[in-house]
Design an enzyme around this catalytic site. Structure first.
Site, PDB file in Angstrom:
ATOM      1  N   GLY A   1       0.858  -1.357  -0.113  1.00 43.80           N
ATOM      2  CA  GLY A   1      -0.016   0.015  -0.113  1.00 43.80           C
ATOM      3  C   GLY A   1       0.782   1.278   0.071  1.00 43.80           C
ATOM      4  N   GLY A   2       2.178   1.123  -0.390  1.00 49.71           N
ATOM      5  CA  GLY A   2       3.065   2.190  -0.512  1.00 49.71           C
ATOM      6  C   GLY A   2       3.159   2.921  -1.848  1.00 49.71           C
TER       7      GLY A   2
ATOM      8  N   ASP B   1      -4.877   0.670   8.255  1.00 52.59           N
ATOM      9  CA  ASP B   1      -6.051   1.033   7.768  1.00 52.59           C
ATOM     10  C   ASP B   1      -6.027   1.469   6.221  1.00 52.59           C
ATOM     11  OD1 ASP B   1      -4.841   3.642   7.860  1.00 52.59           O
ATOM     12  OD2 ASP B   1      -6.748   4.548   8.708  1.00 52.59           O
ATOM     13  N   GLU B   2      -4.758   1.084   5.509  1.00 51.12           N
ATOM     14  CA  GLU B   2      -4.388   1.353   4.146  1.00 51.12           C
ATOM     15  C   GLU B   2      -5.432   0.921   3.213  1.00 51.12           C
ATOM     16  OE1 GLU B   2       0.516   1.884   4.258  1.00 51.12           O
ATOM     17  OE2 GLU B   2      -0.262   0.083   3.235  1.00 51.12           O
TER      18      GLU B   2
ATOM     19  N   HIS C   1      21.893   2.616  -0.130  1.00 48.63           N
ATOM     20  CA  HIS C   1      21.082   3.401   0.829  1.00 48.63           C
ATOM     21  C   HIS C   1      21.822   3.466   2.218  1.00 48.63           C
ATOM     22  CE1 HIS C   1      17.277   2.307  -1.795  1.00 48.63           C
ATOM     23  NE2 HIS C   1      17.800   3.599  -1.944  1.00 48.63           N
TER      24      HIS C   1
ATOM     25  N   ARG D   1      13.387   2.895   5.933  1.00 47.18           N
ATOM     26  CA  ARG D   1      13.847   1.813   5.153  1.00 47.18           C
ATOM     27  C   ARG D   1      15.273   1.780   4.655  1.00 47.18           C
ATOM     28  NH1 ARG D   1      13.147   2.874  -0.366  1.00 47.18           N
ATOM     29  NH2 ARG D   1      11.402   4.036  -0.920  1.00 47.18           N
TER      30      ARG D   1
HETATM   31  P1  NAD Z   1       7.156   2.325   0.739  1.00 50.56           P
HETATM   32  O1  NAD Z   1       7.897   2.762   1.902  1.00 50.56           O
HETATM   33  O2  NAD Z   1       6.094   3.264   0.349  1.00 50.56           O
HETATM   34  O3  NAD Z   1       6.250   1.091   1.539  1.00 50.56           O
HETATM   35  C1  NAD Z   1       5.608   1.253   2.639  1.00 50.56           C
HETATM   36  C2  NAD Z   1       4.551   0.148   2.742  1.00 50.56           C
HETATM   37  O4  NAD Z   1       5.068  -1.057   2.726  1.00 50.56           O
HETATM   38  C3  NAD Z   1       3.320   0.722   3.611  1.00 50.56           C
HETATM   39  O5  NAD Z   1       2.527   1.785   3.166  1.00 50.56           O
HETATM   40  C4  NAD Z   1       2.691  -0.675   3.702  1.00 50.56           C
HETATM   41  O6  NAD Z   1       1.947  -0.762   2.577  1.00 50.56           O
HETATM   42  C5  NAD Z   1       3.690  -1.656   3.518  1.00 50.56           C
HETATM   43  N1  NAD Z   1       4.227  -2.156   4.691  1.00 50.56           N
HETATM   44  C6  NAD Z   1       5.200  -1.753   5.572  1.00 50.56           C
HETATM   45  N2  NAD Z   1       5.196  -2.600   6.662  1.00 50.56           N
HETATM   46  C7  NAD Z   1       4.529  -3.631   6.642  1.00 50.56           C
HETATM   47  C8  NAD Z   1       3.985  -4.766   7.409  1.00 50.56           C
HETATM   48  N3  NAD Z   1       4.282  -4.896   8.651  1.00 50.56           N
HETATM   49  N4  NAD Z   1       3.099  -5.340   6.694  1.00 50.56           N
HETATM   50  C9  NAD Z   1       2.464  -5.182   5.476  1.00 50.56           C
HETATM   51  N5  NAD Z   1       2.818  -4.101   4.838  1.00 50.56           N
HETATM   52  C10 NAD Z   1       3.719  -3.228   5.291  1.00 50.56           C
HETATM   53  O7  NAD Z   1       7.887   1.530  -0.095  1.00 50.56           O
HETATM   54  P2  NAD Z   1       7.950   1.800  -1.911  1.00 50.56           P
HETATM   55  O8  NAD Z   1       8.467   3.042  -2.245  1.00 50.56           O
HETATM   56  O9  NAD Z   1       6.645   1.366  -2.124  1.00 50.56           O
HETATM   57  O10 NAD Z   1       9.449   0.758  -2.163  1.00 50.56           O
HETATM   58  C11 NAD Z   1       8.956  -0.531  -2.211  1.00 50.56           C
HETATM   59  C12 NAD Z   1      10.076  -1.436  -2.471  1.00 50.56           C
HETATM   60  O11 NAD Z   1      10.794  -0.609  -3.665  1.00 50.56           O
HETATM   61  C13 NAD Z   1      11.371  -1.300  -1.335  1.00 50.56           C
HETATM   62  O12 NAD Z   1      12.086  -2.447  -1.312  1.00 50.56           O
HETATM   63  C14 NAD Z   1      12.034   0.214  -1.826  1.00 50.56           C
HETATM   64  O13 NAD Z   1      13.338  -0.160  -1.396  1.00 50.56           O
HETATM   65  C15 NAD Z   1      12.088  -0.200  -3.193  1.00 50.56           C
HETATM   66  N6  NAD Z   1      12.323   0.930  -4.109  1.00 50.56           N
HETATM   67  C16 NAD Z   1      11.352   1.940  -4.227  1.00 50.56           C
HETATM   68  C17 NAD Z   1      11.744   2.944  -4.891  1.00 50.56           C
HETATM   69  C18 NAD Z   1      10.901   3.973  -5.069  1.00 50.56           C
HETATM   70  O14 NAD Z   1      11.048   5.021  -5.813  1.00 50.56           O
HETATM   71  N7  NAD Z   1       9.684   4.235  -4.135  1.00 50.56           N
HETATM   72  C19 NAD Z   1      12.840   2.911  -5.774  1.00 50.56           C
HETATM   73  C20 NAD Z   1      13.798   2.026  -5.846  1.00 50.56           C
HETATM   74  C21 NAD Z   1      13.502   0.934  -5.038  1.00 50.56           C
END
Ligand code: NAD
Length: 434
Positions: free
Chosen positions: A35-36, A62-63, A231, A343
């Site tokens: 949900g991110g 509550d996502e 990171h 993260r």
């Molecule tokens: P994010 O920080 O948005 O993810 C957070 C989300 O993870 C939360 O909103 C929730 O939905 C979920 N989450 C967290 N803890 C949880 C739990 N205990 N149980 C279930 N769900 C849980 O992360 P993102 O930006 O979507 O990144 C996802 C992946 O992609 C990560 O590995 C990140 O390192 C990688 N990544 C992201 C980007 C980017 O631009 N966003 C770029 C390169 C790599």
């Protein structure tokens, strides 16, 4: 858990039942877990593809409810890129896996790695035989984690992992809008069993509109995880001498990389390359050619958005895809302080550097810079992985180091990874969409 891996036959028979093999995807249901940022992007983009039914499994807090409300307000999830925008409306969003997982031919974990195990446990009872289940990105040891959680069920699935997320993206409004900041030129993908990599890469390249390159094994994905270098390396470089004084505003993350921090990143990358050489020497049939030096990976991934590719530092500082991205901060009394629980450390140390460090320990490869960074980071995270130069800390069980899965020898780590995939897929023939 390795036992499930060793039974070859079920994998070879595991042709997805719900996955269309023709040109259309009329019958394909996709479940996106998360949900991110990444989950919003995928849900928005894939919901625009004709014929796909896209569900979202969002169990965190509550996502699911907030996402449903956002989608209802905007009529879908809006994906905003530099010159384009798309609106996609997922079919169903739920915190209950029984509502969104059964019947899915493709299940994508678009989550930080610390949530992989939790989510895999939740969805395991509802996964269809033959489903393609994978993580974007996989980070380190995803395959070990999946087999550990899924047990025998894992042998009836096809696992895949991406070396990184193909996009840089950030949520703008929850459930409503996500910004697509940049798309990587090419992203490597591995599968279990390995010989499915070509087929899965072709299919997902079409669906996601990015070029996915099949590579021979999951071990390459683990070692080629560049998030584990960038990171924690940048956080260490930037804050190892921090005096605790709050900041008035968040510093830039990538664009503020200075010479000494770039050197730390270079040394981390060199240590991974040494490990790669040792492994390839020890196991002549093990193909780790996808584990590339960090600067080479940056130049290839961001060919169009790096203005000055001359050095590792300039690849980070002049990369438009990274422009404006800040250090994760949290509020303190007098301003902002670095959020060491974010993260960049909480994911990329236990599910990245510690995994690679665990393999290096088994290989007898010295990793002085990795040890320095892990030592500093574990103190910030109030965790303990590395003690007296060995991975024996009390929190190893909450990592994906091979030692956590009782993989105590290099042979155990490499087992099954030497299989030569049967695909023959020159890079130029991978279907590419803009
Ligand atoms: P994010 O920080 O948005 O993810 C957070 C989300 O993870 C939360 O909103 C929730 O939905 C979920 N989450 C967290 N803890 C949880 C739990 N205990 N149980 C279930 N769900 C849980 O992360 P993102 O930006 O979507 O990144 C996802 C992946 O992609 C990560 O590995 C990140 O390192 C990688 N990544 C992201 C980007 C980017 O631009 N966003 C770029 C390169 C790599």
């Amino acid at each position: 858990m390795r036992g499930s891996r060793e039974t070859e036959t079920p994998y070879r028979e595991a042709v997805p039942q719900t996955w269309s093999t023709g040109p259309g995807d009329e019958d394909l249901q996709v479940t996106i877990c998360g949900g991110g940022n990444a989950a919003h992007l995928l849900a928005g983009l894939l919901s625009t593809r004709p014929g796909l039914r896209v569900n979202v499994y969002a169990p965190y807090g509550d996502e699911a409810q907030r996402m449903r409300q956002g989608i209802a307000r905007r009529g879908g999830i809006v994906v905003v890129a530099a010159e384009e925008r798309w609106v996609g409306r997922p079919h169903r969003v739920s915190a209950d896996p029984s509502q969104v997982v059964p019947g899915s031919g493709l299940v994508m974990l678009a989550l930080p790695a610390f949530a992989h195990e939790i989510v895999l446990r939740d969805i395991a009872p509802y996964l269809d035989e033959g489903a393609w289940v994978g993580a974007l990105p996989a980070r380190g040891g995803f395959d070990w984690c999946a087999f550990d959680v899924l047990g025998e069920k894992g042998s009836a699935l096809i696992l895949f992992g991406l070396q990184t997320l193909p996009w840089a993206c950030r949520l703008r409004t929850y459930g409503e809008e996500v910004a697509l900041l940049g798309t990587k030129k090419r992203v490597d993908l591995a599968t279990w069993p390995p010989h499915y990599a070509g087929k899965v890469a072709r299919r997902l390249s079409d669906l996601l509109g990015v070029r996915l390159q099949p590579i021979p094994n999951f071990l390459s994905i683990t070692l080629a995880n560049t998030g584990q270098l960038i990171h924690p390396g940048v956080m260490y470089g930037m804050f190892r001498n921090w005096d605790g004084h709050p900041y008035a505003k968040a510093p830039l993350f990538y664009q503020a990389v200075d010479g000494p921090t770039a050197q730390i990143l270079q040394r981390l990358s060199d240590e991974v390359q040494t490990l790669r050489e040792v492994l390839e020497h020890r196991f002549p049939h093990l193909d780790l050619s996808a584990v590339r030096p960090l600067d080479e990976w940056l130049r290839e991934s961001y060919r169009d958005t790096i203005t000055d590719p001359s050095t590792l530092q300039s690849c980070l500082v002049t990369n438009r895809s990274y422009a404006g991205l800040n250090v994760p901060m949290r509020r303190a009394d007098d301003g902002l302080v670095p959020d060491f629980r974010a993260r960049y450390l909480s994911e990329d140390v236990p599910y990245g550097l510690v995994v690679t460090r665990g393999i290096a320990e088994l290989a007898g490869v010295a990793t002085p810079t990795m040890d320095q960074v892990i030592g500093w980071a574990q103190a910030r995270l109030a965790r303990e992985y590395l003690v007296n130069g060995h991975l024996q800390g009390r929190d190893l069980g909450a990592s994906r180091a091979p030692q956590r899965y009782h993989l105590e020898t290099l042979e155990a780590v490499v087992k099954g990874q030497e299989e030569v995939p049967s695909y023959v897929l020159p890079a130029a023939r991978v279907p590419v969409q803009a």
